[in-house]
Design a protein around this motif. Structure first.
Motif, PDB file in Angstrom:
ATOM      1  N   ASP A  65       0.866  -1.183   0.000  1.00  0.00           N
ATOM      2  CA  ASP A  65       0.000   0.000   0.000  1.00  0.00           C
ATOM      3  C   ASP A  65       0.908   1.239   0.000  1.00  0.00           C
ATOM      4  O   ASP A  65       1.107   1.895   1.032  1.00  0.00           O
ATOM      5  CB  ASP A  65      -0.900  -0.001   1.242  1.00  0.00           C
ATOM      6  CG  ASP A  65      -1.689  -1.302   1.363  1.00  0.00           C
ATOM      7  OD1 ASP A  65      -2.302  -1.705   0.360  1.00  0.00           O
ATOM      8  OD2 ASP A  65      -1.655  -1.914   2.455  1.00  0.00           O
TER       9      ASP A  65
ATOM     10  N   ASP B  76      -3.877   1.667  -2.294  1.00  0.00           N
ATOM     11  CA  ASP B  76      -4.038   0.331  -1.723  1.00  0.00           C
ATOM     12  C   ASP B  76      -3.719  -0.772  -2.730  1.00  0.00           C
ATOM     13  O   ASP B  76      -4.115  -0.718  -3.895  1.00  0.00           O
ATOM     14  CB  ASP B  76      -5.471   0.147  -1.201  1.00  0.00           C
ATOM     15  CG  ASP B  76      -5.775   1.072  -0.022  1.00  0.00           C
ATOM     16  OD1 ASP B  76      -4.822   1.396   0.706  1.00  0.00           O
ATOM     17  OD2 ASP B  76      -6.949   1.466   0.136  1.00  0.00           O
ATOM     18  N   LYS B  77      -3.021  -1.796  -2.206  1.00  0.00           N
ATOM     19  CA  LYS B  77      -2.791  -3.056  -2.918  1.00  0.00           C
ATOM     20  C   LYS B  77      -2.358  -2.833  -4.373  1.00  0.00           C
ATOM     21  O   LYS B  77      -3.025  -3.248  -5.320  1.00  0.00           O
ATOM     22  CB  LYS B  77      -4.046  -3.926  -2.877  1.00  0.00           C
ATOM     23  CG  LYS B  77      -4.479  -4.310  -1.472  1.00  0.00           C
ATOM     24  CD  LYS B  77      -5.741  -5.149  -1.500  1.00  0.00           C
ATOM     25  CE  LYS B  77      -6.178  -5.503  -0.070  1.00  0.00           C
ATOM     26  NZ  LYS B  77      -7.419  -6.303  -0.068  1.00  0.00           N
TER      27      LYS B  77
ATOM     28  N   ASP C 237       5.322   1.479   2.719  1.00  0.00           N
ATOM     29  CA  ASP C 237       4.125   0.631   2.629  1.00  0.00           C
ATOM     30  C   ASP C 237       3.289   0.886   3.879  1.00  0.00           C
ATOM     31  O   ASP C 237       3.731   0.642   5.004  1.00  0.00           O
ATOM     32  CB  ASP C 237       4.539  -0.840   2.549  1.00  0.00           C
ATOM     33  CG  ASP C 237       3.354  -1.777   2.764  1.00  0.00           C
ATOM     34  OD1 ASP C 237       2.273  -1.492   2.218  1.00  0.00           O
ATOM     35  OD2 ASP C 237       3.533  -2.779   3.496  1.00  0.00           O
TER      36      ASP C 237
END
Length: 818
Positions: free
Chosen positions: A28, A46-47, A76
């Protein structure tokens, strides 16, 4: 005056192939930006291992203390903290060397930076796409040269050599996957001296000999003789050889050298052969021009002997120049033989280090041990520590206590050290500078022991030592010194020395004297403005004599009567006899004149003559955003009116309100730019429009007839506010409101407008003409509406006028080009 308000804009656009830090195989990611005391954060994506942020942040720069590094750290985001994903540090000095730094400039494109790990055991991958640039909210369309000048002024930079950047995209498959045409790779930088006002190298020139010179009549006018010498002129540098007596095929074998600026690389060297006369004026025998651009281009393509110590004579190219003979004996095929070479600054700097290494290689084995290097550095005032010098060896896997360095390895280390000096400053008189360690400080040459090097620039120190390092050190004494300002002065004799002692007539660039020196913008040569001896003496006595009271009523009446009387004289038919002598004295080009000489009924008609249409063309004819010169003139330009009064206009009562004769008009030009275009009597005396727009009704302001000679402008008298003048305004779509002031001067009988008010005028349309004498056009611009050309500003900062022609590019609008 308010401090300039500059913004550093930082765009974080996207990332590619970032490291996976979460169990799900993703991260992230977000970016933290640190610059000075400020911190910015992007949003969290995100992701995603290929995030797109499209975030932009503005950092306000302090012009007195700008920050020079930006740190980008990729994280992250986790619920209870964050994981390190790598970082990038951008050094702005390295980043902007060779790049366009204005944010809005088209050539400033985003660049990819690989993430690196500054933490042990942390694996990182990928890269981020960034765009960085400067913004001036009041002027969004500065070009590369203007931004670079601003950055240098902020950081007080002189000569700067950049080391290789560390953040380089590796030649790997990953890096090669990104081939977007809108993205510029973060390229490897090299040592560079390519900016406009920085030295790019040195010309070495030898005047060898001349052949078949035409004999000139001797002082008796009964026989022929020749005592030749050569005057070499280039830009603001002038040199003279010795006189060879009674020789039509003289041999000089004299050498000289001079640095070349980036702005001078298209100039030519002028070589003039004169015949020395003891009792009369020296005669110009022959001359020729030699372009240096091919030498520069050739030198930039080869470095065959980069790490070999070269003699001054090595690689000199012999050139045989066919001279243009100026005497009546045209049958002679006079030639001048020279030897010449151009040495790029990088090569010259290498020679500097090689020369030092050769001197301190005590056992002459071609390598240097630690003690020899430390001794050498001490000789140039270095304060590098033992630890720093030791890194020179460890860089090549060598032991500083046991091993030696090759000359080439030592030079690489010294060059790297220069590159690490973000702001290279000379040490003070005690050899100290602001940094804890400095590399060089010389009070005397370590080879010839010549004194006073501490008074020279770094470039001159390098040049001096490189020349001293030639195999025959005795050659140094044969080098000609440039003690002269112009070719005109160099060919004179004892009279020049007498004048310089009397005062006011001495020669000095930017000096306040009656001998006016200007630089021809086309050739780069310095020229002494021609004027009759009585005019020069009169100016000197009038404005600089003891007890001079130039603003008295008596003086004003005297100048007015002289001007009116002279005007009437040149209106008489008999004055036509003065036309040909005037052309000869000032060496005017008759082919440019529109009408035949015998068509002028009097001298005044010739004085405000028209030229053939092709004689003066408009630069960038399709682009109205380009400001062109309104006249053939000697020009001074200033970014603000305040700077003009500090450097040039010294009149105690000068003000824009007084110049325009109206306080309300003056408010429109507060904080604006000012240009002065001085017409000498020999100039084409019709004046034209520099911009396009709607022309107002002109209005006259009565006044005196003081000369507009620089000596007068730099006296306490407000010449521009006292003299007769006519004021017009132009409402220009590109430049805003422009004030156009025509100012009469000593011997100017009238100011005649030929333009039509309340019409839309175009650049180079005729506005009017001045009758006989000197005169001036002054242009005023509103704040933030225009920029002067950099070379003209540079001359103005040294109080040196620039000789320009009608239609020549002198500035530009800050309004965006549609």
């Amino acid at each position: 005056m308010n401090e300039p308000h500059y913004i550093l804009r930082i765009d974080i656009i996207e990332g590619q192939k970032l490291a996976a830090k979460d169990r799900n195989g993703f991260s992230d990611p977000y970016i933290t930006i640190n610059i000075g005391d400020e911190t910015f954060n992007t949003q969290v994506i995100d992701k995603n291992l290929n995030p797109v942020w499209n975030a932009s942040f503005d950092h306000k720069l302090d012009p007195q203390n700008p920050h020079n590094e930006i740190q980008f750290i990729c994280w992250d985001k986790d619920i209870f903290g964050h994981d390190y994903m790598g970082e990038v540090t951008v050094n702005l000095f390295n980043f902007w060397e060779g790049n366009d730094i204005g944010y809005f400039n088209e050539s400033n494109k985003p660049q990819w930076y690989p993430l690196i790990s500054a933490r042990k055991g942390e694996e990182v991958s990928g890269q981020i796409l960034l765009k960085i640039g400067l913004i001036d909210n009041e002027n969004k369309f500065l070009d590369e040269r203007e931004w670079y000048t601003i950055w240098r002024q902020m950081n007080k930079l002189n000569i700067k050599e950049e080391e290789d950047t560390t953040n380089i995209v590796n030649d790997t498959n990953d890096a090669n996957n990104y081939n977007d045409d809108n993205v510029v790779r973060h390229r490897k930088k090299t040592f560079s001296m390519s900016k406009l006002n920085e030295v790019i190298g040195v010309i070495f020139l030898e005047i060898v000999k001349a052949t078949d010179l035409p004999p000139e009549k001797d002082v008796t006018k009964l026989g022929f003789d020749m005592d030749p010498f050569v005057v070499v002129s280039f830009s603001k540098k002038t040199f003279r050889t010795q006189v060879i007596n009674h020789d039509l095929n003289p041999v000089w074998n004299e050498k000289l050298h001079f640095p070349i600026l980036k702005s001078e690389e298209k100039y030519s060297i002028k070589l003039s052969v004169y015949d020395w006369d003891k009792f009369t004026d020296n005669d110009l025998v022959a001359s020729q021009y030699f372009s240096i651009k091919p030498l520069i281009d050739k030198a930039e393509q080869k470095y065959e002997h980069k790490y070999k110590l070269l003699d001054v004579d090595d690689e000199m190219v012999e050139e045989v120049l066919n001279l243009n003979v100026h005497s009546k004996r045209k049958e002679h095929k006079s030639k001048l033989v020279i030897k010449i070479k151009f040495v790029p600054y990088e090569q010259l700097r290498t020679q500097f280090w090689m020369a030092l290494a050769k001197i301190y290689d005590s056992d002459e084995n071609g390598v240097m041990n630690f003690v020899e290097i430390e001794t050498m550095l001490n000789s140039i005032g270095s304060s590098l520590t033992v630890e720093t010098i030791s890194t020179f060896f460890t860089r090549f896997g060598k032991n500083p206590h046991k091993d030696d360095l090759e000359f080439e390895e030592l030079v690489q280390c010294l060059e790297k050290r220069l590159g690490e000096n973000k702001i290279h400053r000379s040490a003070d008189l005690d050899g100290e500078e602001a940094d804890d360690e400095h590399l060089i400080y010389l009070k005397e040459c370590p080879i010839c022991r010549g004194p006073n090097l501490s008074q020279l620039s770094e470039t001159d120190i390098v040049t001096h030592v490189a020349i001293c390092a030639s195999n025959d050190l005795g050659k140094v004494s044969n080098f000609i010194t440039g003690d002269f300002v112009t070719e005109s002065q160099a060919q004179r004799k004892w009279v020049t020395k007498v004048i310089s002692k009397v005062g006011f007539g001495g020669y000095k660039i930017g000096g306040n004297n009656a001998n006016i020196i200007v630089q021809d913008r086309l050739t780069g040569h310095l020229i002494e403005e021609k004027m009759a001896a009585y005019v020069r003496l009169g100016i000197r006595l009038l404005y600089r004599g003891k007890g001079a009271n130039v603003d008295s009523k008596t003086t004003k009446n005297l100048l007015q009567n002289l001007s009116v009387k002279q005007g009437k004289k040149f209106d008489k038919p008999s004055s036509a006899a003065d036309i040909v002598p005037f052309i000869k004295f000032h060496n005017l080009d008759k082919d440019e004149i529109l009408d035949p000489l015998d068509s002028f009924k009097n001298f005044n008609e010739f004085f405000y003559r028209k030229l053939k249409p092709e004689a003066r063309l408009c630069d960038s004819p399709q682009d109205p955003h380009i400001l062109v010169s309104p006249a053939d003139c000697r020009m001074m330009a200033f970014p603000t009116i305040d700077s003009a009064t500090q450097l040039w206009i010294k009149g105690q009562n000068f003000s824009v309100a007084r110049l325009l004769g109206n306080e309300e008009f003056a408010r429109d030009f507060e904080g604006g730019a000012l240009g002065i275009f001085r017409l000498a009597p020999q100039d084409y005396h019709r004046y034209h429009f520099p911009v396009e727009g709607e022309l107002s009704e002109p209005f006259k302001i009565d006044g005196a007839y003081y000369t507009v000679n620089p000596m007068a402008i730099r006296s306490e008298l407000d010449v521009y506010g006292e003299n007769k003048r006519v004021v017009s305004f132009i409402n220009s779509p590109q430049f805003g409101k422009v004030a156009y002031i025509c100012i009469g001067a000593m011997m100017v009988g009238s100011i005649v407008h030929t333009s039509t008010p309340h019409t839309y005028i175009r650049r180079l349309d005729e506005h009017g003409y001045f009758a006989f004498g000197g005169s001036t056009v002054v242009l005023l611009f509103q704040k933030g509406r225009m920029l002067w050309d950099e070379d003209i500003l540079a001359n103005a900062n040294t109080c040196l006028e620039t000789l320009v022609r009608v239609g020549m590019h002198v500035g530009k609008s800050t309004v965006h080009h549609q």
